[in-house]
Design a protein around this motif. Structure first.
Motif, PDB file in Angstrom:
ATOM      1  N   THR A 135      -2.140  -8.258   5.157  1.00 35.67           N
ATOM      2  CA  THR A 135      -1.701  -8.187   3.771  1.00 35.67           C
ATOM      3  C   THR A 135      -1.792  -9.574   3.177  1.00 35.67           C
ATOM      4  O   THR A 135      -1.262 -10.538   3.753  1.00 35.67           O
ATOM      5  CB  THR A 135      -0.258  -7.664   3.676  1.00 35.67           C
ATOM      6  OG1 THR A 135      -0.190  -6.370   4.304  1.00 35.67           O
ATOM      7  CG2 THR A 135       0.187  -7.539   2.235  1.00 35.67           C
ATOM      8  N   VAL A 177      -0.045  -8.023  -4.167  1.00 37.09           N
ATOM      9  CA  VAL A 177      -0.547  -8.121  -2.807  1.00 37.09           C
ATOM     10  C   VAL A 177      -1.528  -6.984  -2.537  1.00 37.09           C
ATOM     11  O   VAL A 177      -1.474  -5.926  -3.165  1.00 37.09           O
ATOM     12  CB  VAL A 177       0.583  -8.079  -1.755  1.00 37.09           C
ATOM     13  CG1 VAL A 177       1.484  -9.287  -1.894  1.00 37.09           C
ATOM     14  CG2 VAL A 177       1.394  -6.791  -1.880  1.00 37.09           C
ATOM     15  N   THR A 178      -2.418  -7.227  -1.597  1.00 38.06           N
ATOM     16  CA  THR A 178      -3.445  -6.259  -1.220  1.00 38.06           C
ATOM     17  C   THR A 178      -3.497  -6.165   0.298  1.00 38.06           C
ATOM     18  O   THR A 178      -3.405  -7.172   0.984  1.00 38.06           O
ATOM     19  CB  THR A 178      -4.825  -6.691  -1.752  1.00 38.06           C
ATOM     20  OG1 THR A 178      -4.778  -6.773  -3.173  1.00 38.06           O
ATOM     21  CG2 THR A 178      -5.900  -5.711  -1.339  1.00 38.06           C
ATOM     22  N   HIS A 179      -3.634  -4.934   0.802  1.00 39.30           N
ATOM     23  CA  HIS A 179      -3.843  -4.762   2.235  1.00 39.30           C
ATOM     24  C   HIS A 179      -5.340  -4.632   2.469  1.00 39.30           C
ATOM     25  O   HIS A 179      -6.018  -3.853   1.807  1.00 39.30           O
ATOM     26  CB  HIS A 179      -3.130  -3.524   2.765  1.00 39.30           C
ATOM     27  CG  HIS A 179      -3.226  -3.389   4.254  1.00 39.30           C
ATOM     28  ND1 HIS A 179      -4.287  -2.780   4.877  1.00 39.30           N
ATOM     29  CD2 HIS A 179      -2.416  -3.826   5.248  1.00 39.30           C
ATOM     30  CE1 HIS A 179      -4.118  -2.839   6.187  1.00 39.30           C
ATOM     31  NE2 HIS A 179      -2.989  -3.456   6.432  1.00 39.30           N
ATOM     32  N   THR A 203      -1.316  -2.576  -2.380  1.00 42.34           N
ATOM     33  CA  THR A 203      -0.120  -2.065  -1.719  1.00 42.34           C
ATOM     34  C   THR A 203       1.106  -2.631  -2.391  1.00 42.34           C
ATOM     35  O   THR A 203       1.052  -3.653  -3.066  1.00 42.34           O
ATOM     36  CB  THR A 203      -0.118  -2.433  -0.221  1.00 42.34           C
ATOM     37  OG1 THR A 203       0.983  -1.802   0.419  1.00 42.34           O
ATOM     38  CG2 THR A 203       0.003  -3.938  -0.021  1.00 42.34           C
TER      39      THR A 203
END
Length: 453
Positions: free
Chosen positions: A226, A167-169, A437
């Protein structure tokens, strides 16, 4: 031709391929329920790898002998129901339900399952229509980007796996022109309901979203979210910045403040004493304050409020902090709500379909809180909101209310705001930002997956 050597064990790839493929296939059917878990984590697969593996598995395996092709069946735990009882509603037998429960219990305490929890199953049924259905796989989302998957291998055994996405914020900067309405345009561009609602509430302090906003007006929304590697949004932060028709809002929380507020570029609090409209989205004014021909009686008489054309169920928000003094049936007004605010002001709402959660006489409400929903109760020709403003017991034109503004930041608070404003401005200039993240999920009902295979 190579000769057969009896001393060497032949390698059979099909069972392993089908086991992995079954896990991936069920994962693709996953629901979106959040119930974090911890289990053995297999290597991450990209969307392309998942699709390739799934296609190869189906090409090799086909439909199980004597059974129909698996179908996705969502299941939700009902009140007072056990996991086995819930999964048996798909048509599988008691032995199959017991086996999948035993497999899941390696990582999840099934006795802690609460009513409302959802999971996805893949079920194949007998071709002849007789006998129990067969569970091919089951997926339960255990976190924003993770899930437990039970799949049936080539030899019929059940296997437990944990799949987790990276996952990426990211901080998103949405820039565009209004087409239709601000809310509809922002939705098409990827803003979720919470962001759209907050933007509408903010602009309602300064603008009439129906009459002041025109097609091609430019706007900017900045917010964090997110997302998984496949682009699925798993969480959304608060709105950081909003701009429309030269009106700007920066989110900032002063030291010691209980919650963040929104300020203009100079540090002036943009929260007015009374919002211009009590609806959380742009709607058309169907009847203004003043004399008119009444649509039911046909007589010319004074209309002591403003009517907003809106569909049944449209949320109505409190235009200012206050206390509910009436929430009852009142003659031709149908379901009626009245709120007392500061400075001798009161607001009234007629023809409601229902009230907001917990709304009753004596209940305190805050500005922007949903207090009711549009309807057509009482003497009404169709769904709309009748909105009134009272000052010292007398009805007045809601359009004439003066919107007083709050204080201006100073000292250390102003310095802190300027630093936050500069950060937001840099994000806007860069078109957004992204950073990896790690999501950690710990929820009761989970146990270490020591026996998972």
């Amino acid at each position: 031709m190579a000769q057969f050597d009896p001393r060497r064990q032949p390698m059979r790839f099909a069972p392993h391929l089908l086991t992995a493929a079954a896990a991936v296939t069920v994962a693709m059917l996953a629901g979106r329920v959040y119930q974090p878990a911890q289990a053995e984590v297999v290597p991450e697969l990209t969307a392309l790898q998942i699709a390739s593996l799934e296609a190869r598995a189906f090409d090799a395996a086909g439909t199980p002998a004597g059974l129909t092709a698996p179908e996705a069946i969502p299941v939700q735990i009902r009140r007072g129901e056990t996991f086995e009882q819930a999964v048996r509603r798909t048509g599988i037998g008691a032995a199959d339900a017991s086996a999948v429960a035993a497999t899941l219990s390696n990582a999840f305490d099934l006795s802690q399952m609460r009513a409302g929890l959802r999971f996805e199953t893949a079920i194949a049924r007998p071709r002849g229509g007789r006998g129990d259905a067969r569970l091919i796989g089951l997926t339960m989302r255990t976190g924003p980007a993770s899930q437990l998957t039970v799949s049936r291998s080539f030899d019929g055994a059940l296997r437990l796996r944990a799949l987790e996405e990276r996952v990426t914020h990211e901080t998103v900067v949405l820039k565009g022109e209004v087409h239709g309405s601000l809310s509809a345009t922002a939705q098409r561009m990827g803003a979720d309901a919470a962001i759209r609602r907050k933007a509408n509430q903010l602009f309602a302090h300064k603008l009439d979203l129906e009459r002041d906003v025109r097609a091609s007006d430019e706007f900017t929304l900045v917010f964090g979210r997110t997302v998984t590697e496949n682009g699925r949004t798993v969480d959304t932060d608060d709105l950081l910045y909003a701009e429309l028709k030269g009106v700007v809002f920066y989110r900032y929380q002063p030291a010691g403040a209980r919650e963040a507020q929104y300020y203009d570029a100079t540090g002036k609090n943009m929260r007015s004493s009374m919002m211009r409209t009590p609806l959380d989205r742009a709607t058309r004014v169907s009847s203004s304050f003043g004399f008119r021909v009444h649509p039911i009686s046909g007589y010319r008489k004074m209309h002591q409020g403003i009517d907003f054309a809106a569909g049944t169920g449209t949320p109505i928000v409190a235009p200012s902090d206050g206390v509910v003094i009436e929430a009852r049936r009142w003659g031709g007004y149908g379901n009626w709500l009245r709120i007392r605010h500061a400075n001798g002001l009161e607001s009234g709402y007629g023809h409601l379909s229902r009230y907001g959660s917990g709304i009753r006489a004596g209940q305190r409400v805050s500005q922007g809180q949903v207090v009711a929903y549009v309807g057509s109760t009482g003497a009404s020709t169709g769904p709309h909101l009748h909105y009134e403003i009272w000052r010292n017991g007398q009805r007045i034109n809601p359009s004439g209310i003066r919107m007083d503004e709050s204080t201006v930041l100073a000292g250390a608070d102003l310095a802190g705001f300027r630093a936050e404003k500069a950060r937001i401005d840099r994000i806007i200039a860069a078109g957004g930002e992204r950073r990896p993240t790690v999501l950690q999920a710990n929820v009761e009902g989970l146990r270490p997956a020591s026996r998972a295979t």
